[in-house]
Design a protein around this motif. Structure first.
Motif, PDB file in Angstrom:
ATOM      1  N   ILE A  98       0.753  -1.282  -0.103  1.00 58.16           N
ATOM      2  CA  ILE A  98       0.059  -0.093   0.170  1.00 58.16           C
ATOM      3  C   ILE A  98       0.836   1.283  -0.101  1.00 58.16           C
ATOM      4  O   ILE A  98       0.672   2.224  -0.649  1.00 58.16           O
ATOM      5  CB  ILE A  98      -0.990  -0.174   1.142  1.00 58.16           C
ATOM      6  CG1 ILE A  98      -1.898  -0.979   1.093  1.00 58.16           C
ATOM      7  CG2 ILE A  98      -1.657   1.196   1.612  1.00 58.16           C
ATOM      8  CD1 ILE A  98      -2.624  -1.466   2.520  1.00 58.16           C
ATOM      9  N   GLN A  99       1.951   1.454   0.939  1.00 58.24           N
ATOM     10  CA  GLN A  99       2.806   2.540   0.838  1.00 58.24           C
ATOM     11  C   GLN A  99       3.561   2.905  -0.160  1.00 58.24           C
ATOM     12  O   GLN A  99       3.704   3.779  -0.721  1.00 58.24           O
ATOM     13  CB  GLN A  99       3.654   2.423   2.202  1.00 58.24           C
ATOM     14  CG  GLN A  99       2.455   2.426   3.673  1.00 58.24           C
ATOM     15  CD  GLN A  99       3.235   3.123   4.899  1.00 58.24           C
ATOM     16  OE1 GLN A  99       4.311   3.273   4.775  1.00 58.24           O
ATOM     17  NE2 GLN A  99       2.572   3.107   5.762  1.00 58.24           N
ATOM     18  N   ARG A 100       4.167   1.598  -0.776  1.00 54.11           N
ATOM     19  CA  ARG A 100       5.013   1.734  -1.912  1.00 54.11           C
ATOM     20  C   ARG A 100       4.151   2.205  -3.088  1.00 54.11           C
ATOM     21  O   ARG A 100       4.763   3.274  -3.725  1.00 54.11           O
ATOM     22  CB  ARG A 100       5.560   0.269  -2.260  1.00 54.11           C
ATOM     23  CG  ARG A 100       6.374   0.483  -3.416  1.00 54.11           C
ATOM     24  CD  ARG A 100       6.781  -0.997  -4.011  1.00 54.11           C
ATOM     25  NE  ARG A 100       7.450  -0.888  -5.248  1.00 54.11           N
ATOM     26  CZ  ARG A 100       8.490  -1.205  -5.594  1.00 54.11           C
ATOM     27  NH1 ARG A 100       9.555  -1.615  -4.484  1.00 54.11           N
ATOM     28  NH2 ARG A 100       9.181  -1.188  -6.848  1.00 54.11           N
ATOM     29  N   LYS A 101       2.971   1.701  -3.193  1.00 55.43           N
ATOM     30  CA  LYS A 101       2.085   2.218  -4.308  1.00 55.43           C
ATOM     31  C   LYS A 101       1.897   3.725  -4.241  1.00 55.43           C
ATOM     32  O   LYS A 101       1.780   4.232  -5.440  1.00 55.43           O
ATOM     33  CB  LYS A 101       0.880   1.617  -4.304  1.00 55.43           C
ATOM     34  CG  LYS A 101       0.404   0.448  -5.467  1.00 55.43           C
ATOM     35  CD  LYS A 101      -0.653   0.172  -5.725  1.00 55.43           C
ATOM     36  CE  LYS A 101      -0.950  -0.255  -6.894  1.00 55.43           C
ATOM     37  NZ  LYS A 101      -1.889  -1.721  -6.908  1.00 55.43           N
ATOM     38  N   ILE A 102       1.882   4.419  -3.139  1.00 58.62           N
ATOM     39  CA  ILE A 102       1.482   5.575  -3.091  1.00 58.62           C
ATOM     40  C   ILE A 102       2.590   6.539  -3.468  1.00 58.62           C
ATOM     41  O   ILE A 102       2.333   7.414  -4.151  1.00 58.62           O
ATOM     42  CB  ILE A 102       1.275   6.109  -1.429  1.00 58.62           C
ATOM     43  CG1 ILE A 102       0.036   5.442  -0.997  1.00 58.62           C
ATOM     44  CG2 ILE A 102       1.313   7.691  -1.425  1.00 58.62           C
ATOM     45  CD1 ILE A 102      -0.273   5.488   0.452  1.00 58.62           C
ATOM     46  N   VAL A 103       3.901   6.215  -3.331  1.00 54.89           N
ATOM     47  CA  VAL A 103       4.896   7.139  -3.849  1.00 54.89           C
ATOM     48  C   VAL A 103       5.496   6.603  -5.231  1.00 54.89           C
ATOM     49  O   VAL A 103       6.159   7.403  -5.941  1.00 54.89           O
ATOM     50  CB  VAL A 103       6.200   6.901  -3.014  1.00 54.89           C
ATOM     51  CG1 VAL A 103       5.907   7.469  -1.785  1.00 54.89           C
ATOM     52  CG2 VAL A 103       6.700   5.516  -3.017  1.00 54.89           C
ATOM     53  N   THR A 104       4.848   5.671  -5.723  1.00 52.51           N
ATOM     54  CA  THR A 104       5.447   5.227  -7.018  1.00 52.51           C
ATOM     55  C   THR A 104       4.981   6.026  -8.189  1.00 52.51           C
ATOM     56  O   THR A 104       6.021   6.043  -9.051  1.00 52.51           O
ATOM     57  CB  THR A 104       4.691   3.785  -7.417  1.00 52.51           C
ATOM     58  OG1 THR A 104       5.087   2.882  -6.556  1.00 52.51           O
ATOM     59  CG2 THR A 104       4.935   3.313  -8.795  1.00 52.51           C
ATOM     60  N   PRO A 105       3.930   6.734  -8.097  1.00 52.51           N
ATOM     61  CA  PRO A 105       3.704   7.974  -9.303  1.00 52.51           C
ATOM     62  C   PRO A 105       5.014   8.955  -9.342  1.00 52.51           C
ATOM     63  O   PRO A 105       5.181   9.582 -10.647  1.00 52.51           O
ATOM     64  CB  PRO A 105       2.295   8.512  -8.911  1.00 52.51           C
ATOM     65  CG  PRO A 105       1.647   7.585  -8.095  1.00 52.51           C
ATOM     66  CD  PRO A 105       2.831   6.849  -7.410  1.00 52.51           C
TER      67      PRO A 105
ATOM     68  N   ILE B 263       6.072  14.028  -0.500  1.00 51.51           N
ATOM     69  CA  ILE B 263       5.297  14.743   0.889  1.00 51.51           C
ATOM     70  C   ILE B 263       3.887  14.809   0.618  1.00 51.51           C
ATOM     71  O   ILE B 263       3.063  14.582   1.590  1.00 51.51           O
ATOM     72  CB  ILE B 263       6.094  15.710   1.406  1.00 51.51           C
ATOM     73  CG1 ILE B 263       7.446  15.704   1.364  1.00 51.51           C
ATOM     74  CG2 ILE B 263       5.713  16.100   2.754  1.00 51.51           C
ATOM     75  CD1 ILE B 263       8.098  14.473   2.324  1.00 51.51           C
ATOM     76  N   SER B 264       3.300  15.424  -0.260  1.00 49.92           N
ATOM     77  CA  SER B 264       2.242  15.851  -0.550  1.00 49.92           C
ATOM     78  C   SER B 264       1.218  14.615  -0.572  1.00 49.92           C
ATOM     79  O   SER B 264       0.169  14.401  -0.124  1.00 49.92           O
ATOM     80  CB  SER B 264       1.739  16.833  -1.648  1.00 49.92           C
ATOM     81  OG  SER B 264       0.529  16.956  -1.752  1.00 49.92           O
ATOM     82  N   MET B 265       1.926  13.655  -1.573  1.00 49.76           N
ATOM     83  CA  MET B 265       1.235  12.342  -1.623  1.00 49.76           C
ATOM     84  C   MET B 265       0.958  11.417  -0.457  1.00 49.76           C
ATOM     85  O   MET B 265       0.067  11.098  -0.300  1.00 49.76           O
ATOM     86  CB  MET B 265       2.250  11.422  -2.675  1.00 49.76           C
ATOM     87  CG  MET B 265       2.157  11.766  -4.146  1.00 49.76           C
ATOM     88  SD  MET B 265       3.554  10.910  -4.949  1.00 49.76           S
ATOM     89  CE  MET B 265       3.547  11.382  -6.444  1.00 49.76           C
ATOM     90  N   LEU B 266       2.072  11.383   0.397  1.00 51.76           N
ATOM     91  CA  LEU B 266       1.967  10.929   1.615  1.00 51.76           C
ATOM     92  C   LEU B 266       0.980  11.432   2.653  1.00 51.76           C
ATOM     93  O   LEU B 266       0.320  10.961   3.180  1.00 51.76           O
ATOM     94  CB  LEU B 266       3.257  10.568   2.318  1.00 51.76           C
ATOM     95  CG  LEU B 266       4.367  10.006   1.691  1.00 51.76           C
ATOM     96  CD1 LEU B 266       5.655  10.188   2.372  1.00 51.76           C
ATOM     97  CD2 LEU B 266       3.967   8.255   1.791  1.00 51.76           C
TER      98      LEU B 266
END
Lengths: 423, 106
Positions: free
Chosen positions: A116-123, A233-236
């Motif tokens: 889940i967390q990895r996917k958030i930063v992938t973009p 940072i915004s993504m997270l």
């Protein structure tokens, strides 16, 4: 014998072959600083590819040194967990409590949370974003190189490798560019061993950590109260899966992205200049055919192996290549050794910019934790070299670089070079 | 022997006659088709031979296995038609197969 092989032979300790196997401790950081790690791993691959060390500064851990064995463990995340951490920790730090205690980062998590967390930063490193980043990186690379003096000794690490990678990472974090070198500094502090140069004591390390933490807490608070932007940072701060994560988990992920996002690429940029200098025929090949740049980039990532190992913890008793790994045991996968395994890689000690299959290396790891930023790393290396070749016929390494005291980050603190002339 | 068509992101088509028992990844690598990197060499250990199976072939090709499914999560352009081409093995049932290659491999 190539120049690189000669240097290795010079510095190899003949003592390694006489040491009883049980006493071989491949994680000793001094051998990475002195570039004498090779004979230890050579012997382990040959005599004891799944090796137990018990008495060194890192305590009891298994070493996996063959390419295919590393791949087998890296892809078996059910038997070999990444929690609670992915680097070997000195026994002294285990007892004292590491400065990372309570922090978690997605590289050191198992599914499903990891995914889940990895996917958030992938973009941030998607093909589309890389296309947007390329012209920015190119413009910066051009400026950095144009500003270098000709005929004067400079520190390539400071003037080029750190600059370019810090600029890229500051952009990904959405930070002001003037703060970029804080990132290189913090990144170095994270992996620094107290008493080995950068920091003197553990307390000092913690102090610097609190500045680092305060900076990124402020960034988080700014992002949380603003509309979502494309930065990490915004993504997270806005994703439903991470916006409520504990502060130390956020900070853990910041550390992961800081170290992963600049140390590795920085050291590979420096490594490329060093390797081409030690292998002048290869440098000539590259100059004659700049189309070899992508292949040279992959070869350097293999040859350098900017992260020497990753750690796992056995979640059950496993018999592996005849050895009994017990539940709870620490297992180090030595990427640096897998990349020198001649059963998989042809003439692995040689640096060859036009290898048949240059992408076949283990530096990015395999399985679900495989490096998320691999294409961004390759992009930065390719662009800097395209811009170097437009400007400089040659970069001359003046003397041996100063290497990092670490068996995790395999890199360079400084490397003096001269650019004799421009094209 | 079966026919495979690889459709690149830029619209180019590559045609390969692939021996039964070989993977669709191997068909691309052996014929120098750009767009399939196969960094791990076909061990189902990375996600750099990602393809999208053409709709009409999805039933014949089937779904990814568990490990493959986890690795496909690494691919930025993953969708329901995604497979790792090292895990698609040529057989008489797949003669005529069409796969689309993503913009890049991660």
């Amino acid at each position: 014998m190539s120049a690189a092989a000669a240097i290795i032979a010079d510095t190899a300790s003949p003592a390694v072959d006489n040491v009883p196997l049980a006493e071989l401790d491949p994680a000793r950081p001094d051998r990475f600083r002195s570039e004498t790690w090779q004979p230890v791993f050579e012997r382990l691959r040959r005599e004891d590819p799944v090796h137990l060390s018990e008495n060194g500064e890192f305590g009891r851990y298994w070493s996996i040194t063959k390419y295919n064995d590393i791949m087998a463990i890296d892809t078996d995340h059910k038997s070999f967990s990444s929690e609670p951490g992915i680097t070997l920790v000195r026994t002294a730090d285990q007892q004292q409590g590491s400065p990372f205690q309570g922090m978690s980062m997605f590289i050191a998590m198992d599914p499903p949370k990891h995914d889940i967390q990895r996917k958030i930063v992938t973009p941030a490193v998607s093909p589309m974003n890389l296309q947007l980043l390329e012209p920015i990186i190119r413009e910066r690379a051009a400026k950095i190189l144009d500003d270098l003096p000709v005929g004067e000794e400079i520190d390539w690490v400071d003037k080029v490798s750190m600059e370019l990678t810090a600029m890229t990472l500051a952009t990904l974090f959405g930070m002001p560019q003037e703060d970029r070198r804080k990132l290189t500094y913090w990144s170095d502090v994270v992996t620094a061993v107290p008493g080995q140069g950068l920091v003197d004591t553990r307390e000092q390390k913690l102090e610097i950590f609190s500045e680092y933490h305060a900076y990124f807490t402020r960034l988080w608070n700014e992002r949380v109260n603003a509309e979502p932007t494309g930065d990490l940072i915004s993504m997270l701060a806005h994703d439903p899966a991470t916006r409520d994560m504990p502060p130390l988990e956020y900070f853990g992920n910041v550390i992961l992205l800081t170290v992963g996002g600049n140390d590795t690429t920085r050291n590979t940029i420096t490594g490329s200049v060093y390797a081409l200098n030690r292998n002048p025929d290869e440098y000539r090949k590259l100059r004659a055919d700049p189309g070899l740049i992508p292949s040279m980039v992959s070869e350097t990532i293999r040859w350098q192996t900017p992260l020497a190992h990753m750690k796992r913890r056995a979640t059950r008793d496993v018999e592996f290549r005849g050895k009994q790994i017990r539940e709870g045991d620490t297992v180090a996968m030595w990427y640096v050794s897998g990349n020198r395994d001649d059963e998989v890689i042809d003439r692995p000690d040689e640096y060859i910019v036009d290898r048949a299959r240059p992408r076949q290396h283990i530096s990015f790891g395999f399985g679900i934790h495989r490096c998320v930023g691999n294409r961004l790393a390759e992009l930065q290396l390719r662009v800097i070299w395209e811009e170097i070749m437009k400007r400089f016929p040659e970069i001359v390494v003046v003397d041996e670089p100063k290497r990092v005291y670490s068996s995790f980050v395999k890199g360079y603190e400084s490397m003096r070079v001269v650019i004799p002339r421009r094209n | 022997m079966g026919h495979v068509t690889y459709l690149a992101h830029d619209g180019r088509a590559y045609e390969v006659e692939l021996e039964d028992g070989l993977s669709v990844m191997e068909g691309a690598v052996r014929n120098g088709i750009p767009g399939i990197d196969a960094d791990c060499g076909g061990m189902c250990a990375c996600a750099t031979c990602h393809v999208h199976v053409a709709d009409e072939w999805r039933a014949a090709v089937g779904n990814p296995g568990e490990q493959e499914d986890e690795l496909l999560e690494l691919a930025p352009e993953r969708d329901d038609a995604s497979r790792l081409s090292c895990q698609i093995v040529m057989s008489p049932q797949l003669d005529g197969l069409v796969v689309h290659m993503p913009e890049s491999q991660h």
